[in-house]
Design a protein around this motif. Structure first.
Motif, PDB file in Angstrom:
ATOM      1  N   VAL A 101       0.845  -1.194   0.000  1.00 55.05           N
ATOM      2  CA  VAL A 101       0.000   0.000   0.000  1.00 55.05           C
ATOM      3  C   VAL A 101       0.878   1.241   0.000  1.00 55.05           C
ATOM      4  N   ALA A 102       0.289   2.365  -0.411  1.00 58.79           N
ATOM      5  CA  ALA A 102       1.065   3.604  -0.502  1.00 58.79           C
ATOM      6  C   ALA A 102       0.167   4.809  -0.334  1.00 58.79           C
ATOM      7  N   LEU A 103       0.756   5.898   0.081  1.00 61.52           N
ATOM      8  CA  LEU A 103       0.067   7.178   0.094  1.00 61.52           C
ATOM      9  C   LEU A 103      -0.016   7.704  -1.330  1.00 61.52           C
ATOM     10  N   PRO A 104      -1.011   8.508  -1.652  1.00 64.51           N
ATOM     11  CA  PRO A 104      -1.057   9.135  -2.979  1.00 64.51           C
ATOM     12  C   PRO A 104       0.220   9.957  -3.206  1.00 64.51           C
ATOM     13  N   GLY A 105       0.800   9.808  -4.376  1.00 58.14           N
ATOM     14  CA  GLY A 105       2.004  10.565  -4.706  1.00 58.14           C
ATOM     15  C   GLY A 105       3.267  10.017  -4.079  1.00 58.14           C
ATOM     16  N   ALA A 106       3.267   8.753  -3.705  1.00 58.88           N
ATOM     17  CA  ALA A 106       4.474   8.141  -3.127  1.00 58.88           C
ATOM     18  C   ALA A 106       5.628   8.255  -4.116  1.00 58.88           C
ATOM     19  N   PRO A 107       6.855   8.564  -3.633  1.00 60.42           N
ATOM     20  CA  PRO A 107       8.009   8.711  -4.525  1.00 60.42           C
ATOM     21  C   PRO A 107       8.234   7.473  -5.385  1.00 60.42           C
ATOM     22  N   ALA A 108       8.627   7.683  -6.628  1.00 61.53           N
ATOM     23  CA  ALA A 108       8.809   6.582  -7.569  1.00 61.53           C
ATOM     24  C   ALA A 108       9.898   5.616  -7.121  1.00 61.53           C
ATOM     25  N   ASP A 109      11.002   6.159  -6.556  1.00 62.22           N
ATOM     26  CA  ASP A 109      12.104   5.264  -6.177  1.00 62.22           C
ATOM     27  C   ASP A 109      11.713   4.387  -4.990  1.00 62.22           C
ATOM     28  N   MET A 110      11.018   4.970  -4.012  1.00 65.29           N
ATOM     29  CA  MET A 110      10.563   4.186  -2.869  1.00 65.29           C
ATOM     30  C   MET A 110       9.573   3.105  -3.316  1.00 65.29           C
ATOM     31  N   THR A 111       8.686   3.487  -4.216  1.00 63.70           N
ATOM     32  CA  THR A 111       7.707   2.538  -4.730  1.00 63.70           C
ATOM     33  C   THR A 111       8.396   1.394  -5.469  1.00 63.70           C
ATOM     34  N   ALA A 112       9.390   1.727  -6.286  1.00 61.46           N
ATOM     35  CA  ALA A 112      10.124   0.692  -7.025  1.00 61.46           C
ATOM     36  C   ALA A 112      10.812  -0.276  -6.082  1.00 61.46           C
ATOM     37  N   ALA A 113      11.338   0.236  -4.970  1.00 60.95           N
ATOM     38  CA  ALA A 113      12.022  -0.630  -4.005  1.00 60.95           C
ATOM     39  C   ALA A 113      11.050  -1.617  -3.378  1.00 60.95           C
ATOM     40  N   VAL A 114       9.912  -1.123  -2.903  1.00 57.39           N
ATOM     41  CA  VAL A 114       8.953  -2.003  -2.237  1.00 57.39           C
ATOM     42  C   VAL A 114       8.320  -2.975  -3.234  1.00 57.39           C
ATOM     43  N   MET A 115       7.970  -2.474  -4.401  1.00 55.04           N
ATOM     44  CA  MET A 115       7.382  -3.346  -5.425  1.00 55.04           C
ATOM     45  C   MET A 115       8.385  -4.393  -5.895  1.00 55.04           C
ATOM     46  N   GLY A 116       9.674  -4.088  -5.808  1.00 55.02           N
ATOM     47  CA  GLY A 116      10.715  -5.022  -6.212  1.00 55.02           C
ATOM     48  C   GLY A 116      11.207  -5.901  -5.080  1.00 55.02           C
ATOM     49  N   ASN A 117      10.535  -5.818  -3.927  1.00 55.59           N
ATOM     50  CA  ASN A 117      10.921  -6.608  -2.754  1.00 55.59           C
ATOM     51  C   ASN A 117      12.376  -6.374  -2.352  1.00 55.59           C
ATOM     52  N   GLY A 118      12.783  -5.114  -2.377  1.00 58.41           N
ATOM     53  CA  GLY A 118      14.160  -4.795  -2.020  1.00 58.41           C
ATOM     54  C   GLY A 118      14.274  -3.480  -1.280  1.00 58.41           C
ATOM     55  N   LEU A 119      15.511  -3.034  -1.127  1.00 57.54           N
ATOM     56  CA  LEU A 119      15.827  -1.755  -0.498  1.00 57.54           C
ATOM     57  C   LEU A 119      16.662  -0.936  -1.463  1.00 57.54           C
ATOM     58  N   LEU A 120      16.424   0.363  -1.511  1.00 58.85           N
ATOM     59  CA  LEU A 120      17.277   1.237  -2.314  1.00 58.85           C
ATOM     60  C   LEU A 120      18.697   1.174  -1.776  1.00 58.85           C
ATOM     61  N   THR A 121      19.662   1.097  -2.670  1.00 58.96           N
ATOM     62  CA  THR A 121      21.054   1.056  -2.242  1.00 58.96           C
ATOM     63  C   THR A 121      21.939   1.685  -3.310  1.00 58.96           C
ATOM     64  N   CYS A 122      23.232   1.686  -3.078  1.00 59.74           N
ATOM     65  CA  CYS A 122      24.217   2.224  -4.021  1.00 59.74           C
ATOM     66  C   CYS A 122      23.805   3.649  -4.416  1.00 59.74           C
ATOM     67  N   ALA A 123      23.906   3.996  -5.698  1.00 59.98           N
ATOM     68  CA  ALA A 123      23.616   5.364  -6.132  1.00 59.98           C
ATOM     69  C   ALA A 123      22.168   5.765  -5.887  1.00 59.98           C
ATOM     70  N   SER A 124      21.241   4.798  -5.902  1.00 60.88           N
ATOM     71  CA  SER A 124      19.825   5.111  -5.715  1.00 60.88           C
ATOM     72  C   SER A 124      19.493   5.518  -4.286  1.00 60.88           C
ATOM     73  N   ALA A 125      20.370   5.202  -3.346  1.00 59.89           N
ATOM     74  CA  ALA A 125      20.115   5.527  -1.943  1.00 59.89           C
ATOM     75  C   ALA A 125      20.879   6.759  -1.480  1.00 59.89           C
ATOM     76  N   ALA A 126      21.726   7.317  -2.334  1.00 58.05           N
ATOM     77  CA  ALA A 126      22.606   8.414  -1.903  1.00 58.05           C
ATOM     78  C   ALA A 126      21.827   9.583  -1.312  1.00 58.05           C
ATOM     79  N   VAL A 127      20.806  10.041  -2.011  1.00 59.66           N
ATOM     80  CA  VAL A 127      20.072  11.210  -1.535  1.00 59.66           C
ATOM     81  C   VAL A 127      19.377  10.926  -0.201  1.00 59.66           C
ATOM     82  N   HIS A 128      18.928   9.700  -0.017  1.00 55.50           N
ATOM     83  CA  HIS A 128      18.228   9.349   1.223  1.00 55.50           C
ATOM     84  C   HIS A 128      19.196   9.195   2.396  1.00 55.50           C
TER      85      HIS A 128
END
Length: 273
Positions: free
Chosen positions: A46-73
């Motif tokens: 589940v998600a809030l309306p307007g959930a960030p695309a990268d966060m959504t991709a991580a959860v939908m992909g059953n993973g965690l953002l890492t490497c360059a995709s996690a830098a800003v976070h």
């Protein structure tokens, strides 16, 4: 904390199992979906309306953002945005993602973002040396980690290239482009001092071969007060006998060969090689 506030804290998207572990019930999740407070992206997510695309991709992909995709976070410098999302996955990850394996430190929040240690280790093994060095320099500059700590988590021959990237980091840079420039200068065999304080001039970004000042200008250098200050510093540098070159972000990132050509043009006028 209510469900929507928790989801915001968790990155605006989460597995329902994460919500249940946090103390929410199936009924509260169904009710939030029914009234439109949250959306069901698929069974178990589940998600809030307007959930960030990268966060959504991580959860939908059953993973965690890492490497360059996690830098800003993780508040780390990033030289270039990745063309694909980088995920830490226990099992098979999405075909359109760069999938990383292995975790040393679990994340410290419900957000789908790997720990800083994992993010840095993955970047050292995955990214071009310059880009990984920028991320590690940022962490070292903030005191988030140390080179010794990272080196100790990169054992064996298979991590030799990653350990060599650590040799490019010294924690003195104030920006990503300073890391890039320092690596360029030293790789060319130029005697390079960083953040040098010169009498009557102040602290300069680089002093090459003891006489060429190289300054790297960010956006603040376009402000009228800073332009006036930079002009005065340039004049003081020239009057004191130094040569001066100034560059911006685009020069360093997109035209490093031009910078090196100009640097050598100045150096060869006074250094015998």
């Amino acid at each position: 904390m209510d469900l929507t506030r928790f989801l915001t804290y968790a990155g605006s998207v989460a597995r329902t199992s994460t919500l249940l572990q946090a103390g929410f019930t199936d009924r509260s999740v169904r009710n939030a979906v029914a009234v439109g407070d949250i959306r069901r992206l698929r069974h178990g997510v589940v998600a809030l309306p307007g959930a960030p695309a990268d966060m959504t991709a991580a959860v939908m992909g059953n993973g965690l953002l890492t490497c360059a995709s996690a830098a800003v976070h993780r508040r780390l410098w990033l030289l270039r945005e990745p063309s694909k999302v980088h995920l830490l996955c226990r099992h098979r990850g999405p075909a359109d993602a760069v999938v990383h394996r292995g975790s040393l430190i679990p994340p410290d929040s419900p957000k789908p973002v790997a720990s800083t240690t994992d993010v840095l280790i993955h970047s050292l093994r995955c990214l071009p040396a310059m880009e990984a060095a920028v991320m590690v320099e940022s962490a070292a500059r903030q005191g988030i980690t140390t080179l010794g700590y990272l080196r100790g988590r990169l054992p064996g021959k298979r991590n030799g290239a990653a350990r060599r990237v650590l040799e490019l980091v010294d924690g003195t840079a104030d920006s990503p482009i300073e890391v890039v420039a320092r690596i360029l200068f030293r790789a060319a065999g130029i005697f390079t001092e960083t953040q040098v304080e010169l009498p009557g001039i102040g602290i300069v970004d680089f002093l090459l071969e003891g006489f060429l000042i190289v300054e790297l200008d960010g956006a603040t250098h376009l402000e009228p007060r800073q332009v006036k200050k930079d002009r005065a510093r340039n004049n003081a540098s020239t009057l004191t006998g130094y040569a001066v070159l100034r560059y911006g972000y685009a020069d360093v990132v997109h035209h490093p060969e031009r910078i090196m050509a100009e640097v050598w043009q100045v150096l060869r006028g006074r250094v015998i090689r």
